[in-house]
Design a protein around this motif. Sequence first.
Motif, PDB file in Angstrom:
ATOM      1  N   SER A 152       0.851  -1.178   0.000  1.00 52.01           N
ATOM      2  CA  SER A 152       0.000   0.000   0.000  1.00 52.01           C
ATOM      3  C   SER A 152       0.895   1.239   0.000  1.00 52.01           C
ATOM      4  CB  SER A 152      -0.886   0.007   1.247  1.00 52.01           C
ATOM      5  OG  SER A 152      -0.091   0.179   2.417  1.00 52.01           O
ATOM      6  N   THR A 154       1.063   3.755   2.066  1.00 56.41           N
ATOM      7  CA  THR A 154       1.630   4.045   3.384  1.00 56.41           C
ATOM      8  C   THR A 154       2.710   3.036   3.760  1.00 56.41           C
ATOM      9  OG1 THR A 154       1.110   4.552   5.702  1.00 56.41           O
ATOM     10  CG2 THR A 154      -0.119   2.747   4.688  1.00 56.41           C
ATOM     11  N   GLN A 155       2.546   1.767   3.347  1.00 59.67           N
ATOM     12  CA  GLN A 155       3.566   0.762   3.628  1.00 59.67           C
ATOM     13  C   GLN A 155       4.844   1.040   2.838  1.00 59.67           C
ATOM     14  OE1 GLN A 155       1.369  -2.726   2.585  1.00 59.67           O
ATOM     15  NE2 GLN A 155       0.453  -2.966   4.607  1.00 59.67           N
ATOM     16  N   HIS A 158       6.520   3.874   4.525  1.00 54.92           N
ATOM     17  CA  HIS A 158       7.063   3.401   5.802  1.00 54.92           C
ATOM     18  C   HIS A 158       8.367   2.638   5.592  1.00 54.92           C
ATOM     19  CE1 HIS A 158       7.320   1.327   9.676  1.00 54.92           C
ATOM     20  NE2 HIS A 158       7.363   0.186   9.008  1.00 54.92           N
ATOM     21  N   ASP A 165       4.882   4.492  12.880  1.00 58.62           N
ATOM     22  CA  ASP A 165       3.504   4.054  12.653  1.00 58.62           C
ATOM     23  C   ASP A 165       3.367   3.610  11.207  1.00 58.62           C
ATOM     24  OD1 ASP A 165       0.822   3.677  12.364  1.00 58.62           O
ATOM     25  OD2 ASP A 165       0.223   5.690  12.988  1.00 58.62           O
ATOM     26  N   ASN A 167       0.849   2.925   9.403  1.00 60.48           N
ATOM     27  CA  ASN A 167      -0.241   3.541   8.657  1.00 60.48           C
ATOM     28  C   ASN A 167      -0.256   5.068   8.748  1.00 60.48           C
ATOM     29  OD1 ASN A 167      -1.511   1.129   7.648  1.00 60.48           O
ATOM     30  ND2 ASN A 167      -2.127   0.712   9.761  1.00 60.48           N
ATOM     31  N   TYR A 168       0.843   5.641   9.202  1.00 59.02           N
ATOM     32  CA  TYR A 168       0.881   7.089   9.429  1.00 59.02           C
ATOM     33  C   TYR A 168       0.542   7.899   8.180  1.00 59.02           C
ATOM     34  CZ  TYR A 168       2.836  11.740  10.125  1.00 59.02           C
ATOM     35  OH  TYR A 168       3.005  13.100  10.182  1.00 59.02           O
ATOM     36  N   ALA A 170      -1.230   7.146   5.508  1.00 64.53           N
ATOM     37  CA  ALA A 170      -2.449   6.832   4.767  1.00 64.53           C
ATOM     38  C   ALA A 170      -3.368   8.039   4.637  1.00 64.53           C
ATOM     39  CB  ALA A 170      -3.174   5.669   5.435  1.00 64.53           C
ATOM     40  N   ASP A 199      -4.034   2.752   2.423  1.00 67.79           N
ATOM     41  CA  ASP A 199      -3.566   1.585   3.164  1.00 67.79           C
ATOM     42  C   ASP A 199      -3.895   0.287   2.431  1.00 67.79           C
ATOM     43  OD1 ASP A 199      -6.292   1.561   3.480  1.00 67.79           O
ATOM     44  OD2 ASP A 199      -6.274   1.565   5.666  1.00 67.79           O
ATOM     45  N   GLN A 200      -4.186   0.410   1.119  1.00 70.09           N
ATOM     46  CA  GLN A 200      -4.451  -0.748   0.280  1.00 70.09           C
ATOM     47  C   GLN A 200      -3.373  -0.837  -0.796  1.00 70.09           C
ATOM     48  OE1 GLN A 200      -7.021  -2.987   0.634  1.00 70.09           O
ATOM     49  NE2 GLN A 200      -7.511  -1.940   2.538  1.00 70.09           N
ATOM     50  N   GLU A 308      -7.019  -5.940  12.634  1.00 69.05           N
ATOM     51  CA  GLU A 308      -7.318  -5.515  11.272  1.00 69.05           C
ATOM     52  C   GLU A 308      -8.099  -6.602  10.534  1.00 69.05           C
ATOM     53  OE1 GLU A 308      -4.063  -4.164   8.942  1.00 69.05           O
ATOM     54  OE2 GLU A 308      -3.253  -2.867  10.503  1.00 69.05           O
TER      55      GLU A 308
END
Length: 355
Positions: A152, A154-155, A158, A165, A167-168, A170, A199-200, A308
């Motif tokens: 995703s 955000t990943q 990251h 975090d 998912n920070y 997203a 986040d996908q 989740e």
Amino acid sequence: MSAKTVIGALVLAPVLLVGGCATVLLVGAAGGQNAQAACTNGTSVSVQVDGLPEAVAGYKGVQLQNAAAIMKAGADQGLDSYGQTVGVMTSMGEAGLRVLDNGDAVGPDSRGLFQQRANGAWGTYADRMNPYTSASNFFKALQQVAGWRELSPTQAAHRTQRNADLNYYAKYWSPAVQVVATLSGNPGLVEQLGQNTGDQPCGAQKGGGSGSVGTGAVTDGWARPAEGPITSKFGARAAPTAGASTFHKGIDFGGGCGKPIYAAAAGRVINSGPARGFGHWIVLEHEGGYRTVYGHMEPEDLLVKVGENVTAGQLISRIGNGGTSTGCHLHFEVHDARSAIDPIPFLREYCRCID
């Protein structure tokens, strides 16, 4: 010259201003293409941005100039609109699209659009304070993340920035899409990329869904958890290494280090972390009283957290060599309400993804 003046000069440097028209070379899918094409298209498109809009998604002025510099840096490395948007999203989260000459409590030496540290990995102080150069270094690091397009947004950010975090970033995806769509003159990106929640995996719609880009193939609600040969089957065996069990409660996929691990079915994460013998594992709970177990991952590769919900075929981790292991592989188990069962006949019946 004051620090503020220096920052202003650096901000304007990467963007060619001619008669009020900012010329930015962008790479991205045309407006009519679908989400998958927007994620993968690498066709070079020259776009004229007639000046800068007053504001987009709450960002204006120098912030939009910085966004254009980030997009230019990504385009110069051959990245499409999706990759450029990941960069803009990350800068929004790190510095609000501003060139900051200060850090924070966690990183007092952090500087610039991406709050890059003074550890030698991000160049000199001048490099970190230059929007185009710092963005270029971000994109170089992003492309070193194995399979970043399967993660995703955000990943991916990251893995590049190592925020505490997962998912920070997203929440910055949607405004980043709006900014990139506006500056590229491609409003279709809002529909193509904006369906994602940040986040996908790339191309996934809100709430996920089978067949999305970055997911495994799904049949009748179930998916093969990893590619590669089955190297060890369910049942009694000779212990392959000291400390290993003589009864194998699952099957092993020898897909190779860093290869994707997918959720075998939709469900809820009930464990994600250290586990004796496994190094790190993920346990999912599914309808019908079934559970699936995924083992031997590295801690940085756990992409989901307890509580989740995941969809069938969703990327949840990567193959590792943690715990009691003789090499990189995925140990995969299926449990019914009573005990572990042989995954091979189970997957043959439910997803027809095992020979």
